[in-house]
Design a protein around this motif. Structure first.
Motif, short mmCIF file in Angstrom:
data_model
loop_
_atom_site.label_atom_id
_atom_site.label_comp_id
_atom_site.label_asym_id
_atom_site.label_seq_id
_atom_site.Cartn_x
_atom_site.Cartn_y
_atom_site.Cartn_z
N PHE A 1 0.84 -1.19 0.00
CA PHE A 1 0.00 0.00 0.00
C PHE A 1 0.88 1.25 0.00
N PRO A 2 0.46 2.33 -0.66
CA PRO A 2 1.30 3.52 -0.73
C PRO A 2 1.40 4.23 0.61
N THR A 3 2.57 4.76 0.89
CA THR A 3 2.76 5.58 2.08
C THR A 3 2.33 7.01 1.76
N SER A 4 2.25 7.85 2.77
CA SER A 4 1.88 9.25 2.55
C SER A 4 2.91 9.94 1.67
N GLU A 5 4.20 9.57 1.83
CA GLU A 5 5.25 10.16 1.01
C GLU A 5 5.08 9.76 -0.46
N GLN A 6 4.71 8.51 -0.69
CA GLN A 6 4.51 8.04 -2.06
C GLN A 6 3.29 8.70 -2.69
N CYS A 7 2.24 8.95 -1.90
CA CYS A 7 1.08 9.66 -2.42
C CYS A 7 1.44 11.09 -2.80
N GLU A 8 2.26 11.71 -1.97
CA GLU A 8 2.72 13.07 -2.28
C GLU A 8 3.56 13.07 -3.56
N GLU A 9 4.38 12.05 -3.72
CA GLU A 9 5.19 11.95 -4.93
C GLU A 9 4.30 11.74 -6.15
N MET A 10 3.25 10.94 -6.00
CA MET A 10 2.32 10.72 -7.10
C MET A 10 1.68 12.04 -7.52
N LEU A 11 1.30 12.86 -6.53
CA LEU A 11 0.72 14.17 -6.82
C LEU A 11 1.72 15.03 -7.58
N GLN A 12 2.97 15.06 -7.12
CA GLN A 12 3.99 15.87 -7.79
C GLN A 12 4.25 15.38 -9.21
N ASP A 13 4.25 14.05 -9.40
CA ASP A 13 4.41 13.50 -10.75
C ASP A 13 3.26 13.94 -11.66
N PHE A 14 2.06 13.96 -11.10
CA PHE A 14 0.88 14.37 -11.87
C PHE A 14 0.99 15.84 -12.27
N ILE A 15 1.41 16.68 -11.34
CA ILE A 15 1.58 18.10 -11.63
C ILE A 15 2.65 18.30 -12.70
N GLU A 16 3.77 17.59 -12.57
CA GLU A 16 4.83 17.70 -13.57
C GLU A 16 4.35 17.22 -14.93
N SER A 17 3.51 16.21 -14.95
CA SER A 17 2.97 15.71 -16.22
C SER A 17 2.04 16.73 -16.85
N LEU A 18 1.22 17.41 -16.04
CA LEU A 18 0.36 18.46 -16.57
C LEU A 18 1.19 19.62 -17.13
N LYS A 19 2.27 19.95 -16.44
CA LYS A 19 3.18 20.99 -16.96
C LYS A 19 3.73 20.56 -18.33
N ALA A 20 4.16 19.30 -18.40
CA ALA A 20 4.71 18.79 -19.67
C ALA A 20 3.67 18.86 -20.78
N CYS A 21 2.40 18.63 -20.44
CA CYS A 21 1.32 18.71 -21.43
C CYS A 21 1.16 20.14 -21.93
N ILE A 22 1.30 21.10 -21.02
CA ILE A 22 1.17 22.51 -21.41
C ILE A 22 2.32 22.89 -22.33
N TYR A 23 3.54 22.48 -21.99
CA TYR A 23 4.68 22.76 -22.86
C TYR A 23 4.51 22.08 -24.22
N GLU A 24 4.02 20.84 -24.20
CA GLU A 24 3.82 20.10 -25.45
C GLU A 24 2.79 20.79 -26.33
N THR A 25 1.76 21.38 -25.70
CA THR A 25 0.76 22.13 -26.45
C THR A 25 1.43 23.26 -27.23
N SER A 26 2.30 24.00 -26.56
CA SER A 26 3.00 25.10 -27.22
C SER A 26 3.91 24.61 -28.33
N TRP A 27 4.60 23.48 -28.10
CA TRP A 27 5.49 22.93 -29.12
C TRP A 27 4.71 22.47 -30.35
N ASN A 28 3.43 22.20 -30.19
CA ASN A 28 2.57 21.88 -31.33
C ASN A 28 1.90 23.13 -31.90
N LEU A 29 2.42 24.31 -31.49
CA LEU A 29 1.95 25.61 -31.99
C LEU A 29 0.47 25.82 -31.71
N ARG A 30 0.05 25.34 -30.56
CA ARG A 30 -1.32 25.54 -30.10
C ARG A 30 -1.32 26.46 -28.88
#
Length: 249
Positions: free
Chosen positions: A114-143
């Protein structure tokens, strides 16, 4: 140290970053992409520049790929790494590197506890970083606009021919950009719950980190039923960027 009579020492230029190794280091893992590529039987198919081979991939992430060939382990540094776990996973998939349950010590893809509280926090940070990457990727596709929807569950389809694609993804992307779907793959199921529990934190971090945001809206849509299908509740992340975005070097 291993050597070869046929020029066994080679240079891999990955995204502009050069790595020097031996052909036998790569072929010791014959089921991987590079292990197959550098088999003797494929030698005539390769077109190197001397003994240098260019591969148009993530050069920073390839450091960990190269260490796998040398040590048999993925020596990812977690939050101290210059790349995200998602970036590494994408490169591992491309180079066909096996990902065992313990290959990435904090991987959210395989679990035996089962995930620890630290691992849940890391999952949240990974999700935020992935959303950031999606925003950058949007711009790289000239959108300048992207809308991403995370559904709480798959769409209930009363007509087999309707909206099958939504059932498969559980993530809606408009306009559709394949790279963004790949970035969000680990969060197909958990994305909705992460937004449900941490909507304000996610929104605050994205606005703070990306100055080019013209508008960011995270909204929740309730369950909706039509004649042929029922759409489960979902969170929608809508991003508008300053357009166009150009950065001076």
């Amino acid at each position: 140290m291993t050597s070869q009579n046929d020029g066994g020492r080679i240079i891999l230029n990955v995204g502009g970053i050069k790595y020097e190794t031996y052909r036998t280091t790569l072929t010791s893992y014959p089921d991987t992409l590079l292990g197959t590529m550098f088999q003797e039987r494929n030698k005539e198919l390769l077109r190197p520049n001397g003994n240098e081979y260019f591969i148009d991939r993530n050069g920073k992430a390839f450091h960990y790929i190269m260490e796998f060939y040398r040590t048999g382990k993925i020596l990812w540094l977690g939050s101290n790494s210059p790349i995200t776990k998602q970036e590494l996973k994408i490169e591992m998939d491309f180079f066909q590197i096996p990902c065992s349950p313990r290959s990435l010590s904090t991987s959210v893809l395989h679990h035996n506890s089962f995930p620890t509280s630290e691992q849940c926090e890391e999952m949240l940070q990974d999700f935020i970083e992935s959303l950031k990457a999606c925003i950058y990727e949007t711009s790289w596709n000239l959108r300048s606009y992207i809308n991403i929807s995370f559904y709480s569950s798959s769409l209930k389809n009363n007509n087999h021919d309707v909206a099958i694609d939504v059932v498969k993804r559980i993530i809606g992307i408009d306009p559709y950009i394949e790279q963004i779907e790949n970035i969000l793959e680990p969060f197909r199921i958990s994305g909705y719950e992460l937004l449900k529990k941490f909507e304000l934190e996610i929104e605050e971090e994205l606005k703070k980190s990306i100055q080019e945001l013209k508008n960011l809206e995270i909204s929740h849509q309730p369950k909706w039923s039509g004649m042929d299908f029922t759409i489960s509740p979902y969170y929608s992340v809508t991003v508008k960027l300053e357009n166009p975005i150009y950065k001076n070097k």
